[in-house]
Design an enzyme around this catalytic site. Structure first.
Site, PDB file in Angstrom:
ATOM      1  N   HIS A   1      -6.147   0.662   1.449  1.00 24.32           N
ATOM      2  CA  HIS A   1      -4.863  -0.029   1.350  1.00 24.32           C
ATOM      3  C   HIS A   1      -3.901   0.542   2.378  1.00 24.32           C
ATOM      4  O   HIS A   1      -4.032   1.688   2.828  1.00 24.32           O
ATOM      5  CB  HIS A   1      -4.280   0.076  -0.059  1.00 24.32           C
ATOM      6  CG  HIS A   1      -3.714   1.434  -0.398  1.00 24.32           C
ATOM      7  ND1 HIS A   1      -2.410   1.804  -0.117  1.00 24.32           N
ATOM      8  CD2 HIS A   1      -4.277   2.511  -0.996  1.00 24.32           C
ATOM      9  CE1 HIS A   1      -2.200   3.031  -0.534  1.00 24.32           C
ATOM     10  NE2 HIS A   1      -3.310   3.494  -1.068  1.00 24.32           N
ATOM     11  N   CYS A   2      -2.911  -0.285   2.759  1.00 20.65           N
ATOM     12  CA  CYS A   2      -1.826   0.171   3.623  1.00 20.65           C
ATOM     13  C   CYS A   2      -0.540   0.080   2.824  1.00 20.65           C
ATOM     14  O   CYS A   2      -0.541   0.216   1.606  1.00 20.65           O
ATOM     15  CB  CYS A   2      -1.768  -0.638   4.911  1.00 20.65           C
ATOM     16  SG  CYS A   2      -1.479  -2.398   4.670  1.00 20.65           S
ATOM     17  N   MET A   3       0.589  -0.138   3.470  1.00 20.44           N
ATOM     18  CA  MET A   3       1.872  -0.156   2.771  1.00 20.44           C
ATOM     19  C   MET A   3       1.952  -1.261   1.724  1.00 20.44           C
ATOM     20  O   MET A   3       2.489  -1.068   0.636  1.00 20.44           O
ATOM     21  CB  MET A   3       3.004  -0.344   3.780  1.00 20.44           C
ATOM     22  CG  MET A   3       3.416   0.931   4.469  1.00 20.44           C
ATOM     23  SD  MET A   3       4.316   2.025   3.385  1.00 20.44           S
ATOM     24  CE  MET A   3       5.816   1.066   3.144  1.00 20.44           C
TER      25      MET A   3
ATOM     26  N   ARG B   1      -0.837  -3.962   1.450  1.00 19.50           N
ATOM     27  CA  ARG B   1      -2.044  -4.788   1.323  1.00 19.50           C
ATOM     28  C   ARG B   1      -3.249  -4.005   0.830  1.00 19.50           C
ATOM     29  O   ARG B   1      -3.499  -2.884   1.274  1.00 19.50           O
ATOM     30  CB  ARG B   1      -2.394  -5.419   2.681  1.00 19.50           C
ATOM     31  CG  ARG B   1      -1.249  -6.167   3.320  1.00 19.50           C
ATOM     32  CD  ARG B   1      -1.645  -6.710   4.680  1.00 19.50           C
ATOM     33  NE  ARG B   1      -0.495  -7.248   5.395  1.00 19.50           N
ATOM     34  CZ  ARG B   1      -0.558  -7.849   6.569  1.00 19.50           C
ATOM     35  NH1 ARG B   1      -1.723  -7.990   7.164  1.00 19.50           N
ATOM     36  NH2 ARG B   1       0.542  -8.295   7.158  1.00 19.50           N
TER      37      ARG B   1
END
Length: 489
Positions: free
Chosen positions: A28-30, A32
């Site tokens: 995951h990123c910030m 998504r």
């Protein structure tokens, strides 16, 4: 209760992406949840979009489900746990031939469509820096708090402690960049970190390169990136010719030695020059052509977000933060989100009878004001088409406003990366004083909102679009014309 909600969201997503056997990777990123898939055709896109917790989806090199900040960090471990549990409970062996049969066609199509060398490299660079964002945000906010306390003369006893907390990560960020670079490009992560650590070692001040003493930290994250990339290549070369019996001793030694010497007597100096040039150019660009530069940067940032390539700007932001304490680019790029918000409000006002779309806008606007643009991009403006363009116009106007004041001497930036919109206020810093800095940034947001709204109101719809989209969500029954669903509801 919160854990149950996150687990329920993960449980709802899993079958809609083909179940645990269709998952090859989870990250995951910030905002998504990024999932690697064996067979893209098993994903139920519309059902995923209908889940209350899902703000949008992006079909890229990985399948990306937009959940929003905070939520994604809580749902991802629950999703990983469900995948692991399902595989343990009902293991299904997958041979190489089966994997090839399931995914070859999709992978080839994706490569032809998206995998240009430049885009692939930018995504890999983004993968290096995205895991660092939480620490950058936390340390940046603490640095801003420390600066506020210092300016006000409050709590002098705690100021040194906050300075240490805020600066510790940034002083060693090169090591983390080296570690992640080696991991991303197929090397041994700790060797990449070891080579990058040379850059921040105080003892490099005793070494001469190109006729001058090196400085600890010279080259910054760009030097660390280059050093770790070199280490990966040296390591892979060693693996090919070093006998297996000697590999455990020879390969790491040669990797660190060769890469370290090249870093000390070449890469640190070159990367330092590039870093200095980036800082000089950014400041010159905004000081001399600020309004035009802001217009271009603010106008083009939404398409980068749409493509997921905005993360590739992280090395530039980080380099500027290392040099001057803040990145002058982020407040200008943040204006793109303001244009998006203004456009969404205009859509809301122009379609008073489209209840479904208005509900989507109402639920996504709070996140939009805080700088999280994906829900509005994928749920509103991009599907409509024209409002996405007019949102870019709003971003360009806000960017031009902020850029103009940079040109007039009110230069400022953000002490960290990640937040945007209203969430960026605590991170603002500049040489003109906090009052002027906050006023200009707030003015830029207002201009972005207004320009995005105005452009969308007048140019965001054709007459046919207004006729098709502005329909009563509960039409009178059953004539063929009345039963047609709106295009985006």
């Amino acid at each position: 209760m919160s854990t149950d909600k996150n687990r329920a969201t993960a449980a709802a997503i899993l079958p809609l992406v083909g179940g645990p056997d269709n998952i090859t990777s989870v990250a995951h990123c910030m905002t998504r949840l990024r999932i690697g898939l064996r067979d893209r055709s098993l994903v139920q896109d519309e059902a995923l979009k209908a889940l209350p917790a899902v703000l949008g989806v992006v079909d890229d090199e990985t399948y990306q489900i937009v959940l929003g900040p905070g939520a994604v960090a809580r749902v991802t471990p629950e999703f990983e746990a469900l995948v692991a549990k399902a595989r343990t409970a009902a293991p299904k062996p997958v041979t190489a031939a089966e994997l090839a049969a399931q995914g070859a066609a999709l992978k080839e199509a994706q490569k032809q469509r998206n995998a240009t060398p430049v885009k692939l490299f930018l995504r890999r660079v983004a993968n290096i820096f995205v895991p660092l964002i939480p620490a950058l945000i936390g340390c940046g906010i603490i640095a801003g708090l420390n600066g506020l306390l210092t300016n006000l003369g409050w709590a002098p006893g705690i100021v040194p402690a906050l300075a240490a907390i805020a600066s510790g990560f940034m002083s060693l960020i090169a090591v983390f960049v080296g570690y992640n670079t080696a991991k991303e490009f197929g090397g041994t992560p700790v060797l990449g970190g070891a080579v990058a650590a040379i850059i921040v070692f105080p003892g490099v001040a005793k070494i001469d390169a190109f006729g001058e003493h090196l400085s600890p930290g010279q080259g910054g994250v760009l030097g660390a990136l280059a050093a770790a990339l070199l280490a990966v290549q040296v390591e892979k070369g060693c693996r090919r010719w070093v006998p297996e019996a000697l590999d455990v001793l020879v390969t790491p030694t040669l990797t660190v030695l060769v890469s370290g010497l090249v870093t000390l007597f070449g890469l640190m100096f070159l990367a330092g020059e590039v870093s200095t040039a980036i800082g000089t150019f950014a400041n010159w660009l905004l000081a001399t052509g600020g309004a035009f530069a802001g217009l271009v940067l603010g106008g083009l940032f939404l398409p980068l977000v749409m493509l997921g390539l905005h993360q590739a700007l992280i090395p530039l932001h980080t380099t500027l933060i290392e040099q001057s304490g803040y990145t002058v680019l982020l407040p200008i790029l943040a204006m793109a989100g303001a244009g998006q918000v203004g456009a969404a409000i205009a859509v809301y006002c122009r379609l008073p009878r489209n209840g479904s779309l208005r509900t989507t806008i109402k639920s996504a606007l709070p996140a939009g004001f805080l700088g999280v643009g994906e829900p509005l991009i994928y749920g509103v403006s991009l599907p409509l088409g024209r409002p996405f363009v007019t949102a870019c116009v709003g971003g360009a106007a806000g960017g031009a406003f902020v850029g103009l004041f940079n040109q007039l001497g009110v230069g400022f930036g953000s002490t960290a990366i990640g937040p945007s919109g209203w969430a960026l206020f605590p991170l603002l810093d500049g040489k003109a004083g906090m009052g002027a800095t906050v006023a200009v940034y707030a003015g830029g947001l207002a201009v972005g909102y207004l320009a995005g709204f105005t452009a969308t109101w007048f140019f965001g719809f054709t007459r046919q679009m207004l006729t098709d989209l502005n329909t009563d969500p509960e039409p009178a029954p059953p004539t063929p014309e009345a039963s047609k669903e709106p295009a985006l509801t």
